[in-house]
Design a protein around this motif. Structure first.
Motif, short mmCIF file in Angstrom:
data_model
loop_
_atom_site.label_atom_id
_atom_site.label_comp_id
_atom_site.label_asym_id
_atom_site.label_seq_id
_atom_site.Cartn_x
_atom_site.Cartn_y
_atom_site.Cartn_z
N LYS A 1 42.23 -83.60 -70.14
CA LYS A 1 43.37 -84.52 -70.19
C LYS A 1 43.21 -85.63 -69.15
CE LYS A 1 48.41 -84.77 -69.80
NZ LYS A 1 49.66 -84.05 -69.49
N ALA A 2 42.83 -85.25 -67.92
CA ALA A 2 42.64 -86.25 -66.86
C ALA A 2 41.53 -87.22 -67.24
CB ALA A 2 42.30 -85.55 -65.54
N SER A 3 40.46 -86.70 -67.84
CA SER A 3 39.34 -87.54 -68.26
C SER A 3 39.75 -88.46 -69.40
CB SER A 3 38.15 -86.67 -68.69
OG SER A 3 37.76 -85.80 -67.64
N ASP A 4 40.60 -87.94 -70.29
CA ASP A 4 41.05 -88.74 -71.44
C ASP A 4 41.93 -89.90 -70.97
OD1 ASP A 4 41.39 -89.25 -74.29
OD2 ASP A 4 43.47 -88.59 -73.95
N ILE A 5 42.87 -89.63 -70.07
CA ILE A 5 43.75 -90.69 -69.55
C ILE A 5 42.91 -91.76 -68.85
CG2 ILE A 5 45.60 -91.23 -67.92
CD1 ILE A 5 46.67 -88.37 -68.43
N ALA A 6 41.89 -91.30 -68.10
CA ALA A 6 41.05 -92.23 -67.34
C ALA A 6 40.03 -92.94 -68.21
CB ALA A 6 40.34 -91.48 -66.22
N GLN A 7 40.07 -92.68 -69.53
CA GLN A 7 39.13 -93.30 -70.48
C GLN A 7 37.68 -92.92 -70.18
OE1 GLN A 7 40.59 -95.22 -73.15
NE2 GLN A 7 42.29 -94.15 -72.13
N ALA A 8 37.50 -91.70 -69.61
CA ALA A 8 36.15 -91.25 -69.28
C ALA A 8 35.53 -90.40 -70.38
CB ALA A 8 36.17 -90.45 -67.97
N MET A 9 36.37 -89.86 -71.28
CA MET A 9 35.84 -88.99 -72.34
C MET A 9 34.87 -89.75 -73.25
SD MET A 9 36.83 -85.93 -71.93
CE MET A 9 36.28 -85.26 -73.50
N GLU A 10 35.08 -91.05 -73.34
CA GLU A 10 34.24 -91.87 -74.21
C GLU A 10 32.75 -91.71 -73.87
OE1 GLU A 10 33.18 -96.60 -74.65
OE2 GLU A 10 35.17 -96.04 -73.87
N PHE A 11 32.41 -91.78 -72.55
CA PHE A 11 30.99 -91.66 -72.18
C PHE A 11 30.59 -90.21 -71.87
CE2 PHE A 11 32.97 -92.33 -68.02
CZ PHE A 11 32.29 -91.44 -67.21
N ILE A 12 31.59 -89.36 -71.49
CA ILE A 12 31.26 -87.95 -71.22
C ILE A 12 30.79 -87.27 -72.50
CG2 ILE A 12 32.23 -85.70 -70.55
CD1 ILE A 12 34.08 -87.21 -68.60
N ASP A 13 31.48 -87.56 -73.60
CA ASP A 13 31.11 -86.95 -74.89
C ASP A 13 29.71 -87.37 -75.35
OD1 ASP A 13 33.34 -85.41 -75.21
OD2 ASP A 13 34.48 -86.96 -76.29
N ASN A 14 29.28 -88.52 -74.88
CA ASN A 14 27.95 -89.00 -75.28
C ASN A 14 26.82 -88.40 -74.44
OD1 ASN A 14 28.96 -90.67 -77.32
ND2 ASN A 14 29.31 -92.37 -75.88
N LYS A 15 27.20 -87.68 -73.37
CA LYS A 15 26.19 -87.04 -72.52
C LYS A 15 25.78 -85.71 -73.15
CE LYS A 15 26.56 -89.95 -68.92
NZ LYS A 15 25.45 -90.77 -68.41
N PRO A 16 24.49 -85.35 -73.13
CA PRO A 16 24.04 -84.07 -73.72
C PRO A 16 24.71 -82.86 -73.08
CG PRO A 16 22.17 -85.50 -73.23
CD PRO A 16 23.37 -86.14 -72.62
N ASP A 17 24.93 -82.92 -71.74
CA ASP A 17 25.50 -81.77 -71.03
C ASP A 17 27.00 -81.91 -70.78
OD1 ASP A 17 23.01 -80.50 -70.87
OD2 ASP A 17 22.49 -81.68 -69.08
N LYS A 18 27.62 -82.93 -71.38
CA LYS A 18 29.08 -83.14 -71.25
C LYS A 18 29.49 -83.12 -69.78
CE LYS A 18 29.28 -82.88 -75.77
NZ LYS A 18 29.30 -84.08 -76.60
N PHE A 19 30.45 -82.21 -69.46
CA PHE A 19 30.98 -82.15 -68.09
C PHE A 19 29.97 -81.59 -67.08
CE2 PHE A 19 34.99 -82.41 -70.42
CZ PHE A 19 35.68 -83.35 -69.66
N GLN A 20 28.90 -80.95 -67.57
CA GLN A 20 27.88 -80.38 -66.68
C GLN A 20 26.77 -81.38 -66.36
OE1 GLN A 20 28.60 -77.55 -65.23
NE2 GLN A 20 30.45 -77.59 -66.52
N THR A 21 26.95 -82.62 -66.79
CA THR A 21 25.95 -83.66 -66.49
C THR A 21 25.85 -83.85 -64.98
OG1 THR A 21 26.46 -84.79 -68.57
CG2 THR A 21 25.34 -86.08 -66.85
N GLU A 22 24.61 -83.88 -64.48
CA GLU A 22 24.38 -84.02 -63.04
C GLU A 22 24.70 -85.44 -62.57
OE1 GLU A 22 23.44 -81.91 -60.60
OE2 GLU A 22 23.58 -80.22 -62.00
N ILE A 23 25.36 -85.51 -61.43
CA ILE A 23 25.64 -86.79 -60.77
C ILE A 23 24.76 -86.85 -59.52
CG2 ILE A 23 27.36 -88.20 -59.57
CD1 ILE A 23 27.90 -88.07 -62.53
#
Length: 717
Positions: free
Chosen positions: A584-606
């Protein structure tokens, strides 16, 4: 330095154990030269016979020896020798008391030398009225006592210049011959003595080794523990620093102090614990042993000590000023390196690689020259110390050879003297090594002390107040003015407004008008110079900082991410965040758009600093992190600047739909971002020049009107 030593308090028990073990080690090390001396003097030169008191002696020989004794001496001999049960012609020594044997040794050695002297004189025919080769011992007992006394006096005059040890050593040959005549195997006696003494030395060496290893282990543990506690306290202190303190210490300097400086102290502590107690024990013990061994050569040790102290004094006078320069240059090198690495893209864009390389080389070269100078001086220490030690050894051998030739010293005593002299010099060498590291460690301790003793400008109140629940979410500025420390003019002047829950308050103004500074007063990153900032009806100065900031979701102007994953960054302020809340926090922040495009989603390394995501993605993740806390107050410090207009609009729409009860404070450069805010505060050179809605300010505020016209068309206005 002494203030840093208080960190040794938790390790008092370990230090006491170390001191006890060092005493054991020193005693063992000081015992070994004595055993070496005994092996040479007794085991080799005296065939394993320790003194002039035979354990077995023929009756006839004892009677000879007693001729030249006084009545009291004869009485002592008769008390301590008894006839053997196996052979009535042999006397056995019945005492084992060392003091008694020492007394008997003095008596027997002199009598043996008298008897040996008369035997030699008789063989040479040098005794008046006695024919050469005649059995003199059948005649002497019948002579008048005054004649016996005269003979005794003549021999004693020749023995006056002989040392007690030399008398004993000379008498040992008589005892050896007596043993051989009785049938005792003197070679076995010698072998047993050497093997027994060697076994004792080996045992002492093993005890010393065990003590040394344990001391090394405990010293390392104490130093590492102290370093850990120092790093922890320095880090805690730095975490509590406000921007005022960060102005005093550069980031590069704080990193150097937390790593290199603490490492210097840690290295010093290892040596301090191992040497500061051991060296004095070894040195003083060595001096005492030398005085007991032979005082005629004690002057040599004095020469050695004076030479070492003179050399070290000159060394320190040259090196100590350089140590301080080295630490400052390390700071500067870290600063240059950090700036070059963080600003690499700018450096490449402007093509200034050569300039930066030159800047780095200048600092690096200065550090190299200073380090080389210090290391060259320090490199002189060991060769000079070895030279002093070797010269002292030569002097001891030269002086000792004369003493041995004069009969005043034994070879084993000279060897022991050399070893004790080396131990004394080594104790000074250890203290010197400690002193070499001390100046650098002292500088480092001073630098760490500066951090630990810095009074934090923004601190928690002694008696913190509770929030007023009736005014939850309210933010109020009352006559607030602010200026930076040591500045002459205010950055903000007489600011007054109230931001309420469920409403959006926006701040706009030209660059440098004080927008970000104003926002930073709410979470108390700075303290106001005048007036009050109230959160939930309470002055922020009267609230615990953790509780205050727990109520606030803060999104800085520059998005900051930490190494880890997307999930760990969003959960940074709330560890127990559910998956639904995370999304929900990611959706409000408009971050889901690029998170969903990552192979590892929320587990993508920063990566460190978020260098593997774009500026806009970094801002959206920073916003999601603030929203995940579900705070009462949301602060956006120009946090939409990297977003395109479409994403900006979508984000503001979502915020309006989903965030109902929070107080929202937005700093923005774009009018389109804030034109729908409930109230807009216009700042100009630190002054409030307007407050109201977009429509109101267009009509009433010239500054806002100019900003709006520069950004929006007439239709948009």
């Amino acid at each position: 330095m002494f203030k840093v030593l208080k960190y040794l308090k938790p390790f008092v028990l370990s230090i006491i154990t170390v001191v006890a073990l060092l005493v054991v080690q020193a005693v063992c090390d000081l015992s070994l030269p004595d055993y070496t001396s005994k092996i040479v003097n007794v085991g080799i030169q005296q065939n394993g016979i320790e003194n002039a008191v035979p354990k077995e002696i023929r009756k006839s020989e004892l009677n000879k020896l007693m001729i030249f004794m006084t009545d009291s001496e004869k009485s002592k001999i008769e008390k301590n020798y008894v006839l053997s049960e196996n052979d009535k012609n042999i006397y056995d020594l019945k005492t084992k008391d060392e003091e008694t044997i020492d007394e008997l040794n003095s008596i027997m050695s002199k009598s043996i030398m008298r008897v040996s002297g008369i035997d030699m004189a008789n063989k040479e025919g040098a005794i008046p009225n006695i024919p050469k080769g005649m059995d003199i011992w059948s005649v002497i007992p019948k002579m008048p006592q005054n004649q016996i006394n005269e003979m005794k006096k003549g021999i004693d005059e020749k023995l006056e210049n002989l040392d007690e040890n030399m008398l004993t050593q000379s008498s040992v040959y008589y005892v050896k011959n007596e043993y051989e005549k009785i049938g005792i195997d003197t070679e076995k006696l010698q072998t047993n003595y050497i093997l027994t003494s060697g076994a004792k030395m080996l045992g002492i060496a093993l005890i010393s080794m065990a003590a040394t290893v344990t001391v090394g282990f405990l010293a390392a543990r104490v130093a590492a523990g102290m370093g850990k506690n120092l790093r922890k306290d320095v880090f805690r202190k730095v975490v509590g620093f406000s921007n005022t303190e960060f102005d005093k210490f550069s980031t590069a300097s704080l990193i150097t102090r937390s790593t290199n400086d603490i490492q210097q102290i840690q290295t010093f502590m290892v040596l301090l614990v191992r040497m500061v107690f051991y060296a004095p024990i070894l040195g003083i013990g060595g001096v005492i042993k030398i005085l007991n061994t032979d005082t005629s050569m004690a002057w040599i040790i004095g020469v050695a000590v004076v030479a070492i102290l003179s050399f070290v004094s000159v060394l320190f006078a040259l090196a100590i000023p350089k140590f301080k320069i080295v630490q400052k240059l390390v700071d500067k090198l870290n600063l240059v390196t950090r700036e070059s690495l963080t600003g690499m893209l700018v450096i490449r864009a402007f093509g200034t690689q050569k300039t930066e390389e030159q800047r780095f080389d200048e600092t690096n070269e200065m550090l190299r020259k200073t380090n080389t100078f210090v290391n060259r001086i320090m490199a002189l220490m060991m060769p000079t110390m070895m030279l002093i030690m070797n010269v002292i050894t030569v002097i001891i051998v030269w002086s000792g050879a004369h003493q041995i030739d004069a009969g005043n010293m034994q070879v084993g005593d000279m060897m022991a003297f050399i070893q004790y002299a080396m131990q004394i010099i080594m104790s000074f060498l250890m203290l010197t090594m400690l002193s070499v590291i001390l100046p650098r460690a002292s500088v480092s301790a001073g630098r760490i002390g500066e951090v630990l003793e810095t009074n934090v400008v923004i601190d928690d109140p002694k008696n913190p107040k509770e929030f007023n629940k009736e005014e939850y979410g309210n933010v109020e500025f009352k006559n607030v003015s602010f200026k930076y420390p040591d500045a002459e003019h205010n950055v903000l002047t007489n600011i007054n407004f109230v931001a309420k829950p469920g409403e959006t308050t926006a701040f706009i103004g030209s660059t440098g008008s004080g927008k970000s500074t104003l926002i930073n007063l709410i979470p108390r990153f700075f303290d106001v110079s005048e007036g009050e900032v109230l959160v939930n009806g309470v002055n922020v100065k009267d609230i615990n900082q953790h509780e205050l900031r727990d109520e606030i979701g803060y999104v800085p102007q520059k998005g900051v991410l930490f190494s880890g994953t997307i999930e760990s960054n969003i959960k940074y302020g709330v560890e127990n965040l559910s998956q639904d809340e995370l999304e929900k926090a990611s959706d409000i922040a408009q971050a889901m758009e690029f998170i969903d495009n990552k192979p590892d989603k929320f587990q993508t390394e920063i990566s460190q600093g978020g260098t593997n995501v774009s500026g806009g993605q970094k801002q959206r993740l920073s916003i999601a992190r603030a929203l995940a806390k579900n705070p009462k107050i949301l602060i956006f410090d120009d946090s939409f600047s990297a977003l395109d207009l479409k994403t900006d609009a979508a984000l503001r729409k979502k915020l309006k739909e989903e965030i109902h009860n929070s107080t929202m404070l937005i700093v923005a450069q774009r009018v389109s971002t804030i034109m729908n805010a409930d109230q807009i505060i216009v700042l100009d050179e630190g002054n409030m020049v307007g407050i109201g809605t977009h429509e109101e300010l267009i009509k009433s505020c010239e500054v806002y009107n100019q900003i709006a016209q520069s950004q929006l068309s007439k239709e948009e206005l």
